[in-house]
Design a protein around this motif. Structure first.
Motif, PDB file in Angstrom:
ATOM      1  N   SER A  43       0.836  -1.201   0.000  1.00 40.71           N
ATOM      2  CA  SER A  43       0.000   0.000   0.000  1.00 40.71           C
ATOM      3  C   SER A  43       0.870   1.251   0.000  1.00 40.71           C
ATOM      4  CB  SER A  43      -0.928  -0.005   1.226  1.00 40.71           C
ATOM      5  OG  SER A  43      -0.160  -0.040   2.419  1.00 40.71           O
ATOM      6  N   SER A  44       0.286   2.388  -0.305  1.00 39.92           N
ATOM      7  CA  SER A  44       1.037   3.631  -0.499  1.00 39.92           C
ATOM      8  C   SER A  44       1.768   4.073   0.768  1.00 39.92           C
ATOM      9  CB  SER A  44       0.108   4.750  -0.980  1.00 39.92           C
ATOM     10  OG  SER A  44      -0.966   4.926  -0.043  1.00 39.92           O
ATOM     11  N   GLU A  45       1.166   3.855   1.968  1.00 42.02           N
ATOM     12  CA  GLU A  45       1.823   4.303   3.191  1.00 42.02           C
ATOM     13  C   GLU A  45       3.107   3.522   3.471  1.00 42.02           C
ATOM     14  OE1 GLU A  45      -1.558   1.501   4.627  1.00 42.02           O
ATOM     15  OE2 GLU A  45      -1.216   3.024   3.062  1.00 42.02           O
ATOM     16  N   PHE A  46       3.175   2.267   3.006  1.00 41.58           N
ATOM     17  CA  PHE A  46       4.393   1.464   3.208  1.00 41.58           C
ATOM     18  C   PHE A  46       5.488   1.840   2.212  1.00 41.58           C
ATOM     19  CE2 PHE A  46       1.607  -1.388   5.607  1.00 41.58           C
ATOM     20  CZ  PHE A  46       2.396  -1.620   6.723  1.00 41.58           C
ATOM     21  N   TYR A  47       5.108   2.411   1.064  1.00 44.98           N
ATOM     22  CA  TYR A  47       6.112   2.834   0.082  1.00 44.98           C
ATOM     23  C   TYR A  47       6.987   3.965   0.635  1.00 44.98           C
ATOM     24  CZ  TYR A  47       5.046   0.116  -4.095  1.00 44.98           C
ATOM     25  OH  TYR A  47       4.929  -0.905  -4.996  1.00 44.98           O
ATOM     26  N   VAL A  48       6.420   4.784   1.509  1.00 43.56           N
ATOM     27  CA  VAL A  48       7.205   5.873   2.098  1.00 43.56           C
ATOM     28  C   VAL A  48       8.381   5.299   2.903  1.00 43.56           C
ATOM     29  CG1 VAL A  48       7.158   7.839   3.686  1.00 43.56           C
ATOM     30  CG2 VAL A  48       5.194   7.383   2.201  1.00 43.56           C
ATOM     31  N   GLY A  49       8.106   4.320   3.751  1.00 46.58           N
ATOM     32  CA  GLY A  49       9.169   3.672   4.520  1.00 46.58           C
ATOM     33  C   GLY A  49      10.165   2.974   3.613  1.00 46.58           C
ATOM     34  N   PHE A  50       9.653   2.382   2.550  1.00 42.97           N
ATOM     35  CA  PHE A  50      10.531   1.680   1.595  1.00 42.97           C
ATOM     36  C   PHE A  50      11.563   2.640   1.007  1.00 42.97           C
ATOM     37  CE2 PHE A  50      11.493   0.496  -2.800  1.00 42.97           C
ATOM     38  CZ  PHE A  50      11.936  -0.801  -2.651  1.00 42.97           C
ATOM     39  N   TYR A  51      11.085   3.804   0.510  1.00 41.82           N
ATOM     40  CA  TYR A  51      11.988   4.747  -0.147  1.00 41.82           C
ATOM     41  C   TYR A  51      12.919   5.448   0.839  1.00 41.82           C
ATOM     42  CZ  TYR A  51       9.358   4.108  -4.473  1.00 41.82           C
ATOM     43  OH  TYR A  51       8.791   3.569  -5.588  1.00 41.82           O
ATOM     44  N   ASN A  52      12.463   5.632   2.058  1.00 42.86           N
ATOM     45  CA  ASN A  52      13.328   6.230   3.072  1.00 42.86           C
ATOM     46  C   ASN A  52      14.457   5.278   3.486  1.00 42.86           C
ATOM     47  OD1 ASN A  52      11.868   8.594   3.146  1.00 42.86           O
ATOM     48  ND2 ASN A  52      10.642   8.015   4.925  1.00 42.86           N
ATOM     49  N   ALA A  53      14.132   4.007   3.571  1.00 46.37           N
ATOM     50  CA  ALA A  53      15.117   3.023   4.057  1.00 46.37           C
ATOM     51  C   ALA A  53      16.090   2.558   2.985  1.00 46.37           C
ATOM     52  CB  ALA A  53      14.376   1.819   4.637  1.00 46.37           C
ATOM     53  N   LEU A  54      15.636   2.505   1.728  1.00 44.00           N
ATOM     54  CA  LEU A  54      16.424   1.881   0.656  1.00 44.00           C
ATOM     55  C   LEU A  54      17.835   2.457   0.509  1.00 44.00           C
ATOM     56  CD1 LEU A  54      16.412  -0.240  -1.595  1.00 44.00           C
ATOM     57  CD2 LEU A  54      15.513   1.515  -3.148  1.00 44.00           C
ATOM     58  N   PRO A  55      18.042   3.770   0.401  1.00 48.67           N
ATOM     59  CA  PRO A  55      19.416   4.293   0.200  1.00 48.67           C
ATOM     60  C   PRO A  55      20.361   3.924   1.351  1.00 48.67           C
ATOM     61  CG  PRO A  55      17.781   5.989  -0.259  1.00 48.67           C
ATOM     62  CD  PRO A  55      17.045   4.863   0.392  1.00 48.67           C
ATOM     63  N   LEU A  56      19.849   4.061   2.600  1.00 43.59           N
ATOM     64  CA  LEU A  56      20.697   3.747   3.751  1.00 43.59           C
ATOM     65  C   LEU A  56      21.069   2.276   3.781  1.00 43.59           C
ATOM     66  CD1 LEU A  56      22.057   4.561   6.404  1.00 43.59           C
ATOM     67  CD2 LEU A  56      19.871   4.107   7.566  1.00 43.59           C
ATOM     68  N   LEU A  57      20.095   1.401   3.524  1.00 48.43           N
ATOM     69  CA  LEU A  57      20.356  -0.051   3.557  1.00 48.43           C
ATOM     70  C   LEU A  57      21.359  -0.448   2.488  1.00 48.43           C
ATOM     71  CD1 LEU A  57      19.732  -2.818   4.754  1.00 48.43           C
ATOM     72  CD2 LEU A  57      17.792  -2.994   3.176  1.00 48.43           C
ATOM     73  N   ILE A  58      21.164   0.041   1.253  1.00 41.97           N
ATOM     74  CA  ILE A  58      22.093  -0.300   0.166  1.00 41.97           C
ATOM     75  C   ILE A  58      23.484   0.258   0.462  1.00 41.97           C
ATOM     76  CG2 ILE A  58      22.648   0.126  -2.264  1.00 41.97           C
ATOM     77  CD1 ILE A  58      19.679  -0.048  -2.890  1.00 41.97           C
ATOM     78  N   GLY A  59      23.545   1.485   0.936  1.00 44.33           N
ATOM     79  CA  GLY A  59      24.838   2.102   1.230  1.00 44.33           C
ATOM     80  C   GLY A  59      25.621   1.338   2.284  1.00 44.33           C
ATOM     81  N   LEU A  60      24.944   0.908   3.343  1.00 44.82           N
ATOM     82  CA  LEU A  60      25.615   0.152   4.407  1.00 44.82           C
ATOM     83  C   LEU A  60      26.119  -1.203   3.904  1.00 44.82           C
ATOM     84  CD1 LEU A  60      23.246   0.976   7.405  1.00 44.82           C
ATOM     85  CD2 LEU A  60      25.654   1.654   7.174  1.00 44.82           C
ATOM     86  N   LYS A  61      25.327  -1.861   3.078  1.00 50.04           N
ATOM     87  CA  LYS A  61      25.747  -3.166   2.536  1.00 50.04           C
ATOM     88  C   LYS A  61      26.966  -3.009   1.622  1.00 50.04           C
ATOM     89  CE  LYS A  61      21.253  -5.513   2.624  1.00 50.04           C
ATOM     90  NZ  LYS A  61      20.189  -6.081   1.785  1.00 50.04           N
ATOM     91  N   LEU A  62      26.918  -1.988   0.762  1.00 50.58           N
ATOM     92  CA  LEU A  62      28.065  -1.765  -0.132  1.00 50.58           C
ATOM     93  C   LEU A  62      29.320  -1.449   0.677  1.00 50.58           C
ATOM     94  CD1 LEU A  62      26.447   0.411  -2.958  1.00 50.58           C
ATOM     95  CD2 LEU A  62      27.046  -2.004  -3.073  1.00 50.58           C
ATOM     96  N   LEU A  63      29.164  -0.661   1.732  1.00 48.91           N
ATOM     97  CA  LEU A  63      30.306  -0.316   2.570  1.00 48.91           C
ATOM     98  C   LEU A  63      30.905  -1.560   3.225  1.00 48.91           C
ATOM     99  CD1 LEU A  63      32.102   1.801   3.951  1.00 48.91           C
ATOM    100  CD2 LEU A  63      30.372   1.951   5.773  1.00 48.91           C
ATOM    101  N   MET A  64      30.065  -2.446   3.739  1.00 47.84           N
ATOM    102  CA  MET A  64      30.572  -3.656   4.379  1.00 47.84           C
ATOM    103  C   MET A  64      31.245  -4.591   3.374  1.00 47.84           C
ATOM    104  SD  MET A  64      30.076  -3.002   7.438  1.00 47.84           S
ATOM    105  CE  MET A  64      30.791  -4.540   8.005  1.00 47.84           C
TER     106      MET A  64
END
Length: 591
Positions: A43-64
């Motif tokens: 649903s649309s309200e969950f997409y907000v959390g998805f887009y907020n979290a995605l850059p940080l999660l990907i960045g941390l994984k790439l860093l590790m």
């Protein structure tokens, strides 16, 4: 040219490629995690959390992944070790994300997505890397040789990995072992068979090559070689545990089949004897002298004083040692005054006398030079060593000194007698006697190799002639071990194993080079001074020491003044053979 340059692999291009691929895969993993968690409808309200979290999660994984050097791994070398590091990197990335993001999230965000994402990320990213390796391993190079591997061990496993990585030009079709418990199992999807299936596998797969990974004794290896030769195998390789692409496999050599490896080598005794000592080696550029120099370096000699009359040989051993501990001295042992000044200046603790004219036919043709060099040169070394209080002298002797039939052997016997009877004060003098060493300059093995490579014939003096053989490093180690245990006055004899028929040696080498039926053996007759059979023991008075590989001979008493008088007569005599017989009554010269 530009396209070719762009397509050429490099570390930077590989890293950029993986980073972009991982960004896409991490994004896909996070999205799939949301789908699985929310029943495949976001649903649309969950997409907000998805887009907020995605850059940080990907960045941390790439860093590790970067910190754990995952981006430095080449496709074909991505292994279980790298897979574990990759999973750990993704886990740490997700864990740090949970710590940094969850306490501050202000929008709907299903927390279990983090756990789901960890498993999906590991599968996608790990699977992506493994897929390319699997593709590389299933793609065989053209022209591979079908081969059997003999032995189940780490070398066999590494060999199969080398094949899968296209590093060797062989394709293993089966593995042979003598370990019954292994038969019927598999190593890297290759079935393991007993030796009873050897012929069947060779016939079924049309095998022409065998790679040996098992560590066999020389006798076992010789028997295996004969068996494989009878089954028509033309190419036999021995696998090395360490080695680059070119050096991973080596052809089986005659040295592998004849080597008598001593089981009682006492490296601790040798190290105690050599470590921290100044060692002077005469004939330091020769086959024996140079190997003794290398061994002394290995065992921690403080300084190596290398006495050699050949400029090239001296240069070569200094290059081989590549060490500041080497002190090269270009002179002959006949130059007594110069030799004395070296002792005065450098004060060696141990002297190993390996300088001698050793080739029987040359000594027969140059009797005066052989007598002078081998006897007077050795006396110079011994006397000067005693004068300067050297701790120990090790004199290298020969099996040809036993009931000698040639000049070389007789001169060696004279020095054995001198070493045993000269008053030495605190200096301990020992002689060590052994037979032929494999691959020494002018010996039969390199001579046969050259003759076979030139198309033959291989020349053997007599069909019944035999000789003892030992590898140079092993003989030299035993020489040092004998020196370590000496108390002074001993004549040590190295156990050289069983004598080898030279004609059998020639036939075996012809087979090793794949020239059977092409290269003939020609008998040329015994040379002057040559024996049919060499001996190591003079009589039955010899006994074993605490080491099986080393005997000690009963001392031969010879009044030193009488011996010196006889040696002086020998050096000045026109009849060198008669004078030698006076000192060595058992000398039966054959011309």
């Amino acid at each position: 040219m530009l396209i070719e340059k762009l397509l050429t692999p490099s570390i930077l291009k590989r890293t950029i490629f993986f980073i972009f691929a991982d960004i896409l895969l991490f994004a896909l993993s996070f999205y799939l995690s949301y789908l699985f968690r929310l029943g495949f409808y976001i649903s649309s309200e969950f997409y907000v959390g998805f887009y907020n979290a995605l850059p940080l999660l990907i960045g941390l994984k790439l860093l590790m992944l970067y910190l754990l050097k995952i981006y430095h791994v080449v496709w074909r070398f991505f292994s279980l070790t790298e897979a574990k590091k990759l999973i750990f990197a993704i886990f740490m990335g997700n864990l740090i994300f949970a710590i940094l993001f969850l306490p501050f999230v202000q929008v709907p965000f299903p927390r279990s997505v983090i756990l789901i994402d960890f498993f999906i990320s590991a599968i996608l990213v790990g699977g992506f890397r493994i897929s390319k390796r699997l593709l590389l391993e299933t793609k065989r190079k053209p022209g591979l040789k079908r081969a059997l591997i003999i032995g189940v061990n780490s070398k066999a496993s590494n060999l199969i990995k080398s094949f899968l990585s296209n590093e060797i030009d062989y394709y293993p079709v089966g593995i042979i072992t003598d370990k019954d418990k292994m038969v019927g199992t598999y190593l890297s999807n290759i079935k393991i068979h007993g030796f009873d299936k050897l012929k069947t596998l060779i016939d079924t797969f049309k095998v022409n090559s065998v790679i040996i990974t098992e560590d066999y004794s020389s006798k076992e290896l010789d028997n295996l070689f004969e068996m494989l030769s009878e089954l028509g195998i033309k190419e036999i390789k021995i696998a090395r545990l360490l080695g680059d692409k070119e050096d991973k496999l080596k052809d089986i050599a005659i040295e592998d089949l004849l080597a008598r490896k001593p089981k009682d080598l006492d490296t601790s005794a040798i190290q105690s004897f050599i470590k921290g000592k100044k060692v002077l080696i005469t004939g330091a550029g020769g086959s024996i002298g140079s190997e003794i120099a290398r061994q002394c370096k290995v065992f921690g000699a403080k300084q190596l004083i290398l006495v050699e009359s050949s400029e090239y040989n001296l240069y070569k051993i200094c290059e081989d040692l590549d060490s500041k501990i080497a002190v090269p001295k270009l002179l002959s042992v006949l130059e007594r005054d110069k030799l004395d000044s070296i002792f005065e200046e450098l004060k060696p603790d141990i002297v190993i006398h390996a300088a001698a004219y050793k080739h029987v036919p040359l000594c027969e043709s140059n009797i005066d030079s052989a007598v002078k060099n081998n006897i007077l040169g050795a006396i110079n070394v011994i006397d000067i060593s005693i004068k300067h209080g050297v701790e120990k002298i090790v004199n290298i002797s020969s099996d040809k000194a036993v009931r000698p039939t040639n000049i070389m052997g007789a001169t060696k016997r004279v020095i054995e007698l001198y070493a045993q009877n000269v008053p030495s004060g605190k200096t301990e003098i020992v002689s060590v006697r052994f037979g032929n060493v494999l691959g020494s300059s002018g010996s039969v093995v390199p001579k046969f190799k050259e003759q076979i490579q030139n198309g033959g014939p291989v020349t053997v003096t007599h069909p019944e002639i035999t000789r003892y053989f030992m590898l140079i490093p092993e003989a030299c180690q035993l020489v040092l071990q004998a020196g370590a245990m000496a108390k002074g006055g001993e004549l040590f004899i190295l156990d050289m194993g069983e004598p080898v028929k030279i004609v059998d040696l020639a036939r075996k080498m012809i087979r090793l080079y794949g020239k059977e039926g092409e290269v003939e053996i020609e008998f040329t007759g015994l040379r002057p001074g040559e024996k049919l059979y060499e001996e190591l023991l003079i009589d039955e008075a010899e006994c074993r020491t605490k080491y099986e590989s080393i005997y000690v001979a009963k001392p031969t008493e010879y009044p030193i003044e009488k011996l010196r008088e006889n040696i002086e007569e020998l050096l000045n005599s026109d009849d060198k053979i008669g004078a030698l017989k006076k000192i060595v009554p058992e000398f039966n010269h054959r011309d």
